[in-house]
Enzyme design. Structure first.
Site, mmCIF file in Angstrom:
data_model
loop_
_atom_site.group_PDB
_atom_site.id
_atom_site.type_symbol
_atom_site.label_atom_id
_atom_site.label_comp_id
_atom_site.label_asym_id
_atom_site.label_seq_id
_atom_site.Cartn_x
_atom_site.Cartn_y
_atom_site.Cartn_z
ATOM 1 N N SER A 17 0.838 -1.190 0.000
ATOM 2 C CA SER A 17 0.000 0.000 0.000
ATOM 3 C C SER A 17 0.879 1.248 0.000
ATOM 4 O O SER A 17 2.084 1.170 0.180
ATOM 5 C CB SER A 17 -0.941 -0.007 1.208
ATOM 6 O OG SER A 17 -0.212 -0.128 2.404
ATOM 7 N N CYS A 18 0.263 2.370 -0.213
ATOM 8 C CA CYS A 18 0.944 3.648 -0.314
ATOM 9 C C CYS A 18 1.900 3.834 0.870
ATOM 10 O O CYS A 18 1.519 3.534 2.004
ATOM 11 C CB CYS A 18 -0.101 4.764 -0.340
ATOM 12 S SG CYS A 18 0.582 6.407 -0.579
ATOM 13 N N PRO A 19 3.113 4.242 0.622
ATOM 14 C CA PRO A 19 3.685 4.746 -0.635
ATOM 15 C C PRO A 19 4.524 3.706 -1.389
ATOM 16 O O PRO A 19 5.212 4.056 -2.334
ATOM 17 C CB PRO A 19 4.584 5.878 -0.159
ATOM 18 C CG PRO A 19 5.162 5.338 1.125
ATOM 19 C CD PRO A 19 4.008 4.542 1.754
ATOM 20 N N ASP A 44 -3.474 -2.008 -4.707
ATOM 21 C CA ASP A 44 -3.923 -0.822 -3.978
ATOM 22 C C ASP A 44 -4.646 0.120 -4.945
ATOM 23 O O ASP A 44 -4.042 0.616 -5.890
ATOM 24 C CB ASP A 44 -2.709 -0.113 -3.361
ATOM 25 C CG ASP A 44 -3.084 1.145 -2.598
ATOM 26 O OD1 ASP A 44 -4.285 1.433 -2.438
ATOM 27 O OD2 ASP A 44 -2.156 1.847 -2.146
ATOM 28 N N ASP A 50 -1.782 7.690 -7.235
ATOM 29 C CA ASP A 50 -0.418 7.872 -6.726
ATOM 30 C C ASP A 50 0.614 7.816 -7.847
ATOM 31 O O ASP A 50 1.498 8.681 -7.939
ATOM 32 C CB ASP A 50 -0.075 6.811 -5.674
ATOM 33 C CG ASP A 50 -0.889 6.964 -4.397
ATOM 34 O OD1 ASP A 50 -1.513 8.026 -4.202
ATOM 35 O OD2 ASP A 50 -0.906 6.011 -3.600
#
Length: 81
Positions: A17-19, A44, A50
């Protein structure tokens, strides 16, 4: 979409997941030659915005396209320099 260009490498960031999708994409693209296309596979949903934002604000890369599959998001990034 992948038939439109030759993919030099596929990066699997499913489950991250981010980042991390962006961090790992940057690392992988740095290792490629100019003109090479990286396919990024992510789970994600945030990776859509993103990676788009990262590519838009990063010199030397171009986001060629994105695909939303059943559970996998595919991103195609070209190293331009």
């Amino acid at each position: 979409m992948s038939a439109e260009f030759d993919i030099a490498e596929t990066l699997d960031v499913k489950g991250a997941s981010c980042p991390m999708p962006v961090v790992k994409t940057k690392s992988a693209i740095d290792d490629l030659d100019a003109g090479a296309v990286l396919e990024v596979l992510a789970t994600d949903p945030g990776s859509m915005s993103d990676l788009d934002g990262w590519a838009d604000g990063t010199a030397g890369v171009e986001l060629l396209g994105q695909e939303e599959g059943d559970d996998v998001y595919k991103h195609y990034v070209r190293k331009t320099e």
